[in-house]
Design a protein around this motif. Structure first.
Motif, PDB file in Angstrom:
ATOM      1  N   LEU A  88      24.243  49.428  34.429  1.00  0.00           N
ATOM      2  CA  LEU A  88      25.515  48.120  35.129  1.00  0.00           C
ATOM      3  C   LEU A  88      26.035  49.357  36.288  1.00  0.00           C
ATOM      4  CD1 LEU A  88      26.916  45.467  34.941  1.00  0.00           C
ATOM      5  CD2 LEU A  88      28.624  46.394  33.692  1.00  0.00           C
ATOM      6  N   PHE A  89      26.759  48.389  37.236  1.00  0.00           N
ATOM      7  CA  PHE A  89      27.466  49.271  37.902  1.00  0.00           C
ATOM      8  C   PHE A  89      28.866  48.628  38.870  1.00  0.00           C
ATOM      9  CE2 PHE A  89      23.673  51.946  38.349  1.00  0.00           C
ATOM     10  CZ  PHE A  89      24.266  53.075  38.871  1.00  0.00           C
ATOM     11  N   PRO A  90      29.739  48.633  38.324  1.00  0.00           N
ATOM     12  CA  PRO A  90      30.925  47.624  38.113  1.00  0.00           C
ATOM     13  C   PRO A  90      31.114  48.220  39.849  1.00  0.00           C
ATOM     14  CG  PRO A  90      31.253  49.339  36.944  1.00  0.00           C
ATOM     15  CD  PRO A  90      29.525  49.742  36.846  1.00  0.00           C
ATOM     16  N   THR A  91      32.464  47.313  39.899  1.00  0.00           N
ATOM     17  CA  THR A  91      33.428  47.430  40.631  1.00  0.00           C
ATOM     18  C   THR A  91      34.615  47.850  40.390  1.00  0.00           C
ATOM     19  OG1 THR A  91      34.479  45.569  41.132  1.00  0.00           O
ATOM     20  CG2 THR A  91      32.655  46.577  41.919  1.00  0.00           C
ATOM     21  N   TYR A  92      35.710  47.889  40.868  1.00  0.00           N
ATOM     22  CA  TYR A  92      37.539  48.471  40.522  1.00  0.00           C
ATOM     23  C   TYR A  92      37.541  47.149  39.733  1.00  0.00           C
ATOM     24  CZ  TYR A  92      38.301  45.961  44.692  1.00  0.00           C
ATOM     25  OH  TYR A  92      38.344  45.202  45.865  1.00  0.00           O
ATOM     26  N   ARG A  93      36.957  45.795  40.186  1.00  0.00           N
ATOM     27  CA  ARG A  93      37.997  44.993  38.941  1.00  0.00           C
ATOM     28  C   ARG A  93      37.056  43.972  38.405  1.00  0.00           C
ATOM     29  NH1 ARG A  93      41.344  41.139  41.558  1.00  0.00           N
ATOM     30  NH2 ARG A  93      40.799  42.673  43.734  1.00  0.00           N
ATOM     31  N   ASP A  94      35.638  45.099  37.716  1.00  0.00           N
ATOM     32  CA  ASP A  94      35.060  44.935  36.775  1.00  0.00           C
ATOM     33  C   ASP A  94      35.069  44.941  35.363  1.00  0.00           C
ATOM     34  OD1 ASP A  94      33.428  43.196  38.342  1.00  0.00           O
ATOM     35  OD2 ASP A  94      32.770  44.482  38.838  1.00  0.00           O
ATOM     36  N   SER A  95      37.018  45.669  34.819  1.00  0.00           N
ATOM     37  CA  SER A  95      37.469  45.737  33.651  1.00  0.00           C
ATOM     38  C   SER A  95      35.664  45.084  32.637  1.00  0.00           C
ATOM     39  CB  SER A  95      38.267  46.336  33.667  1.00  0.00           C
ATOM     40  OG  SER A  95      38.734  47.372  34.784  1.00  0.00           O
ATOM     41  N   VAL A  96      37.197  44.051  32.379  1.00  0.00           N
ATOM     42  CA  VAL A  96      36.666  43.075  31.916  1.00  0.00           C
ATOM     43  C   VAL A  96      34.418  43.204  30.900  1.00  0.00           C
ATOM     44  CG1 VAL A  96      36.116  40.498  31.193  1.00  0.00           C
ATOM     45  CG2 VAL A  96      37.883  42.031  31.660  1.00  0.00           C
ATOM     46  N   ALA A  97      33.747  43.339  31.925  1.00  0.00           N
ATOM     47  CA  ALA A  97      32.188  43.384  32.466  1.00  0.00           C
ATOM     48  C   ALA A  97      32.394  44.676  31.551  1.00  0.00           C
ATOM     49  CB  ALA A  97      31.751  43.441  33.606  1.00  0.00           C
ATOM     50  N   VAL A  98      32.770  46.533  31.927  1.00  0.00           N
ATOM     51  CA  VAL A  98      32.790  47.480  31.177  1.00  0.00           C
ATOM     52  C   VAL A  98      32.935  47.188  29.813  1.00  0.00           C
ATOM     53  CG1 VAL A  98      33.730  49.658  30.551  1.00  0.00           C
ATOM     54  CG2 VAL A  98      33.034  48.738  33.553  1.00  0.00           C
ATOM     55  N   ILE A  99      34.035  46.021  29.015  1.00  0.00           N
ATOM     56  CA  ILE A  99      34.734  46.751  27.731  1.00  0.00           C
ATOM     57  C   ILE A  99      33.585  44.680  26.892  1.00  0.00           C
ATOM     58  CG2 ILE A  99      36.169  45.591  26.025  1.00  0.00           C
ATOM     59  CD1 ILE A  99      38.589  45.958  28.481  1.00  0.00           C
ATOM     60  N   SER A 100      33.153  44.274  27.932  1.00  0.00           N
ATOM     61  CA  SER A 100      31.890  43.154  27.402  1.00  0.00           C
ATOM     62  C   SER A 100      30.825  43.974  26.532  1.00  0.00           C
ATOM     63  CB  SER A 100      31.615  41.533  27.512  1.00  0.00           C
ATOM     64  OG  SER A 100      31.230  41.349  27.463  1.00  0.00           O
ATOM     65  N   ARG A 101      30.434  44.858  27.543  1.00  0.00           N
ATOM     66  CA  ARG A 101      29.189  45.499  27.627  1.00  0.00           C
ATOM     67  C   ARG A 101      29.178  46.805  26.123  1.00  0.00           C
ATOM     68  NH1 ARG A 101      24.313  46.441  28.348  1.00  0.00           N
ATOM     69  NH2 ARG A 101      23.032  48.857  29.212  1.00  0.00           N
ATOM     70  N   GLY A 102      30.329  46.612  26.129  1.00  0.00           N
ATOM     71  CA  GLY A 102      31.015  47.717  24.493  1.00  0.00           C
ATOM     72  C   GLY A 102      31.588  49.471  24.632  1.00  0.00           C
ATOM     73  N   VAL A 103      32.527  49.299  25.910  1.00  0.00           N
ATOM     74  CA  VAL A 103      33.670  50.234  26.151  1.00  0.00           C
ATOM     75  C   VAL A 103      34.635  49.956  25.228  1.00  0.00           C
ATOM     76  CG1 VAL A 103      34.850  52.035  27.446  1.00  0.00           C
ATOM     77  CG2 VAL A 103      32.175  51.403  28.203  1.00  0.00           C
ATOM     78  N   ASP A 104      35.589  50.970  24.530  1.00  0.00           N
ATOM     79  CA  ASP A 104      36.521  50.452  24.356  1.00  0.00           C
ATOM     80  C   ASP A 104      37.736  50.487  25.374  1.00  0.00           C
ATOM     81  OD1 ASP A 104      38.875  51.418  23.163  1.00  0.00           O
ATOM     82  OD2 ASP A 104      38.159  51.603  21.477  1.00  0.00           O
ATOM     83  N   PRO A 105      38.352  49.338  25.298  1.00  0.00           N
ATOM     84  CA  PRO A 105      39.399  49.463  26.263  1.00  0.00           C
ATOM     85  C   PRO A 105      40.345  50.049  26.903  1.00  0.00           C
ATOM     86  CG  PRO A 105      39.084  47.101  24.220  1.00  0.00           C
ATOM     87  CD  PRO A 105      38.253  48.612  23.967  1.00  0.00           C
ATOM     88  N   PHE A 106      40.625  51.084  25.876  1.00  0.00           N
ATOM     89  CA  PHE A 106      41.472  52.706  25.876  1.00  0.00           C
ATOM     90  C   PHE A 106      41.016  52.895  27.237  1.00  0.00           C
ATOM     91  CE2 PHE A 106      42.825  56.352  24.657  1.00  0.00           C
ATOM     92  CZ  PHE A 106      44.059  55.819  24.852  1.00  0.00           C
ATOM     93  N   GLU A 107      39.546  53.347  26.612  1.00  0.00           N
ATOM     94  CA  GLU A 107      38.913  54.215  27.485  1.00  0.00           C
ATOM     95  C   GLU A 107      38.013  53.432  29.179  1.00  0.00           C
ATOM     96  OE1 GLU A 107      34.962  55.241  25.158  1.00  0.00           O
ATOM     97  OE2 GLU A 107      35.831  56.737  24.185  1.00  0.00           O
ATOM     98  N   ALA A 108      38.405  52.060  29.321  1.00  0.00           N
ATOM     99  CA  ALA A 108      37.944  51.372  30.352  1.00  0.00           C
ATOM    100  C   ALA A 108      39.635  51.389  31.175  1.00  0.00           C
ATOM    101  CB  ALA A 108      37.081  50.982  29.682  1.00  0.00           C
ATOM    102  N   PHE A 109      40.363  51.433  30.813  1.00  0.00           N
ATOM    103  CA  PHE A 109      41.547  51.465  31.527  1.00  0.00           C
ATOM    104  C   PHE A 109      42.364  52.991  31.635  1.00  0.00           C
ATOM    105  CE2 PHE A 109      42.755  47.200  29.008  1.00  0.00           C
ATOM    106  CZ  PHE A 109      42.294  46.300  30.854  1.00  0.00           C
ATOM    107  N   LEU A 110      42.028  53.680  30.615  1.00  0.00           N
ATOM    108  CA  LEU A 110      42.257  55.117  31.722  1.00  0.00           C
ATOM    109  C   LEU A 110      42.012  55.319  33.078  1.00  0.00           C
ATOM    110  CD1 LEU A 110      41.020  57.580  28.824  1.00  0.00           C
ATOM    111  CD2 LEU A 110      43.204  56.915  28.874  1.00  0.00           C
TER     112      LEU A 110
END
Length: 362
Positions: A88-110
């Motif tokens: 998956l190649f996301p943009t800056y607005r795609d944090s929810v996609a990153v999290i939904s694929r399994g990344v911990d939300p804390f790590e996604a927001f860092l």
């Protein structure tokens, strides 16, 4: 492939309408109820984390947050249609996609707090770092797909971007290369109406962004970006076609950016509240919840449980992000070069000596 096969339909594909009524498609299978129930829970979590991130920005705990509120269906679908070996190649607005694929939300927001370079390990999750420059990640996505093809790997790449990115040269180069080399890439454009303050009408004169695919010899597909069922069906087909050697697909998901571009944006300068209001009624969560409830698949208790889980995750992330970070001074030299330069090694030694002397005084 005939040109007619490349062109999108006249209207976006929709399987569940704004009122929550299902409309089976003649060709595409309707996603199963368990899959949509799983998707709904992800939507609830994504919405709550969008709200939490907005609050953390106001508290100064995040430097910036580009909200995807109202666009969560496209975010969740992008993650759900991919296999474990896909990218998956996301943009800056795609944090929810990153999290939904399994990344911990804390790590996604860092990344949005300004810590380190990404916050998560791209190789572990097979998710590229979220990209801030428009469309640059599309070139990287095509490169990964090309490399996977050369190595004989069964990998599909899903590359996300917004409507503003389609005005960039990198968008053209990525799509042209992917089509010429028949690469396993799905390009998902979230058309949310604006590139910051520039409306879509000032970006293209094409009937839709999906119509741009035909110019590259690539399938173009148009889908309701607030309908999770339609997104799963269409993106799932595109991913499978890519995996089976059918080449790339350009998918335009028609949605709307309910929130400002970021917390630094004043959206009232270029759009009215009257324009925003109709889109609130097209909320992807409300639509799917209505359909699931009508199927007897989502009780009030199930819904409450989904929201309670989302609240507990938000509370944990809030606590983690409000805790003051304690970086070590030597972190200044970490992750700069794979092999530190002589100058950095010398500076690191000097700093270590100063820290040791300071500790001895204490």
């Amino acid at each position: 492939m005939h040109a007619d096969d490349l062109l999108p339909g006249d209207t976006p594909l929709r399987l569940i309408d704004q009122e929550g009524t299902g409309h089976p498609h003649a060709r595409l299978p309707f996603p199963s109820t368990p899959v949509l129930l799983d998707g709904y829970r992800r939507l609830v979590l994504g919405r709550r984390l969008n709200e939490q991130a907005d609050a953390l920005v106001r508290q100064g705990r995040l430097a910036v947050y580009p909200s995807s509120q109202g666009q969560e269906a496209a975010e969740v679908a992008a993650a759900m249609v991919l296999g474990d070996e896909d990218w998956l190649f996301p943009t800056y607005r795609d944090s929810v996609a990153v999290i939904s694929r399994g990344v911990d939300p804390f790590e996604a927001f860092l990344l949005l707090r300004g810590d380190w370079h990404s916050g998560y390990d791209p190789k572990e999750h097979r998710i590229a770092p979220q990209s801030t420059p428009l469309a640059t990640q599309l070139l990287h996505a095509v490169g990964v797909a090309h490399a996977a093809r050369l190595r004989g790997e069964d990998t599909v790449v899903l590359a996300m971007c917004g409507d503003g990115a389609t005005s960039e040269g990198d968008f053209h180069e990525a799509l042209n290369f992917a089509a010429v080399f028949h690469l396993p890439v799905v390009f998902l454009v979230q058309n949310n109406g604006y590139a910051i303050s520039v409306p879509l009408s000032r970006q293209t004169a094409a009937p839709s962004l999906a119509h741009k695919g035909v110019g590259y010899g690539m399938r173009g597909r148009l889908v309701d970006g607030n309908d999770l069922a339609a997104l799963l069906a269409l993106l799932g087909e595109a991913v499978q076609e890519a995996r089976d050697g059918g080449g790339p697909t350009l998918v335009e998901a028609v949605t709307y950016r309910v929130k400002p571009h970021t917390n630094a944006d004043d959206a009232t300068r270029y759009r009215s509240q009257e324009e925003v209001e109709p889109w609130l009624a097209r909320d992807p969560l409300l639509r799917l919840r209505t359909w699931l409830a009508a199927q007897g698949a989502l009780s009030d208790g199930d819904d409450a449980e989904a929201h309670a889980h989302a609240e507990s995750v938000a509370a944990r992330v809030r606590a983690q992000l409000t805790a003051d970070a304690e970086p070590h001074p030597q972190d200044l030299f970490a992750h700069v070069y794979a092999t530190p330069t002589p100058q950095l090694r010398e500076q690191s030694r000097l700093l270590a000596a100063e820290l040791e002397a300071e500790e001895a005084v204490r």
